[in-house]
Design a protein around this motif. Structure first.
Motif, PDB file in Angstrom:
ATOM      1  N   LYS A 122      -6.934   8.101 -18.011  1.00 52.91           N
ATOM      2  CA  LYS A 122      -6.411   7.697 -16.666  1.00 52.91           C
ATOM      3  C   LYS A 122      -6.980   8.865 -15.704  1.00 52.91           C
ATOM      4  CE  LYS A 122      -2.513   5.090 -18.538  1.00 52.91           C
ATOM      5  NZ  LYS A 122      -3.356   4.583 -19.162  1.00 52.91           N
ATOM      6  N   LYS A 157      -6.849   0.282 -10.473  1.00 50.78           N
ATOM      7  CA  LYS A 157      -5.905   0.960 -11.401  1.00 50.78           C
ATOM      8  C   LYS A 157      -5.227   2.284 -10.725  1.00 50.78           C
ATOM      9  CE  LYS A 157      -7.611  -0.663 -15.787  1.00 50.78           C
ATOM     10  NZ  LYS A 157      -8.276  -0.028 -17.079  1.00 50.78           N
ATOM     11  N   PRO A 159      -3.468   4.660  -8.550  1.00 52.47           N
ATOM     12  CA  PRO A 159      -2.184   4.868  -7.741  1.00 52.47           C
ATOM     13  C   PRO A 159      -2.394   4.767  -6.186  1.00 52.47           C
ATOM     14  CG  PRO A 159      -2.514   7.026  -8.835  1.00 52.47           C
ATOM     15  CD  PRO A 159      -3.469   6.146  -9.242  1.00 52.47           C
ATOM     16  N   ASN A 160      -1.657   3.980  -5.341  1.00 55.62           N
ATOM     17  CA  ASN A 160      -2.074   3.822  -4.109  1.00 55.62           C
ATOM     18  C   ASN A 160      -1.060   4.690  -3.348  1.00 55.62           C
ATOM     19  OD1 ASN A 160      -2.475   3.145  -1.407  1.00 55.62           O
ATOM     20  ND2 ASN A 160      -2.753   0.804  -2.029  1.00 55.62           N
ATOM     21  N   LYS A 161      -1.441   5.811  -2.756  1.00 53.98           N
ATOM     22  CA  LYS A 161      -0.378   6.857  -2.137  1.00 53.98           C
ATOM     23  C   LYS A 161       0.328   6.150  -0.920  1.00 53.98           C
ATOM     24  CE  LYS A 161      -2.717  10.782  -3.810  1.00 53.98           C
ATOM     25  NZ  LYS A 161      -3.311  12.111  -3.512  1.00 53.98           N
ATOM     26  N   LYS A 163       1.083   2.866  -0.302  1.00 57.02           N
ATOM     27  CA  LYS A 163       2.106   1.860  -0.719  1.00 57.02           C
ATOM     28  C   LYS A 163       3.215   2.691  -1.316  1.00 57.02           C
ATOM     29  CE  LYS A 163      -0.074  -2.228  -2.791  1.00 57.02           C
ATOM     30  NZ  LYS A 163      -0.542  -2.650  -4.210  1.00 57.02           N
ATOM     31  N   HIS A 164       3.000   3.857  -2.090  1.00 57.15           N
ATOM     32  CA  HIS A 164       4.023   4.461  -2.676  1.00 57.15           C
ATOM     33  C   HIS A 164       5.054   5.041  -1.460  1.00 57.15           C
ATOM     34  CE1 HIS A 164       6.265   7.699  -4.827  1.00 57.15           C
ATOM     35  NE2 HIS A 164       5.963   6.976  -5.771  1.00 57.15           N
TER      36      HIS A 164
END
Length: 179
Positions: A122, A157, A159-161, A163-164
């Motif tokens: 990851k 895969k 993480p989309n900052k 969106k968060h």
């Protein structure tokens, strides 16, 4: 004697993966003539890994093959796959690094394996860096297209900052409206 060894090797290669029983029988004959034949050891490792999912036995065959011939170039990618499937990440990392020093290995494939290693851990940014290195060492269009697909998969895969952040602010707004 070499003619019989070659005969059984060719029969095993021809039978795999369609007739595992025949392939294993021919490999056993080949190994009885030369128990240190890297091609036979590699194919036996491949059968244990891909068909039987017995990664520990597969690793033993690949180790034997490389102990006989460090320049058995076809062994490295298959052995690395087994290490990744078995989640032996430290071993895989060391083997990839070593294989990159062996003259004649496919560097693009090895960098791709390194990218997959980091993806499994990851560590997506590192994975993308190794995909870049794979692309720099690739010399055919099909492989480069495959790398693009790998890149897309890894990026999805990550993480989309944005969106968060949006979901945090929208949840704050909805809490204010409820109050």
């Amino acid at each position: 004697m070499n003619n019989l060894l070659d005969k059984y090797l060719f029969q095993a290669l021809d039978a795999y993966p369609y007739s595992l029983e025949e392939a294993v029988e021919c490999l056993n004959y080949a190994l009885s003539y030369d128990d240190k034949n890297p091609i036979a050891l590699c194919l036996m490792g491949q059968i244990y890994a891909e068909s039987l999912k017995n990664y520990e036995t597969a690793k033993e065959y690949y180790q034997q093959a490389l102990s006989v011939d460090l320049y058995a170039l076809e062994v490295y990618p298959k052995y690395i796959d087994v290490l990744l499937w078995n989640e032996d990440y430290e071993e895989a990392d060391k083997l990839i690094d070593f294989a990159l020093t062996v003259k004649g290995t496919d560097k693009a494939v090895l960098y791709l394996k390194k990218a997959i290693l980091f993806e499994q851990k990851k560590k997506y940014k590192s994975a993308l860096e190794f995909l870049k290195m794979a692309k720099q060492n690739a010399y055919n269009n099909q492989f480069i297209n495959d790398l693009k697909e790998e890149k897309t998969r890894i990026k999805e895969k990550m993480p989309n900052k944005k969106k968060h952040k949006i979901s945090k602010t929208s949840s704050k707004k909805s809490k204010k409206k409820v109050s």
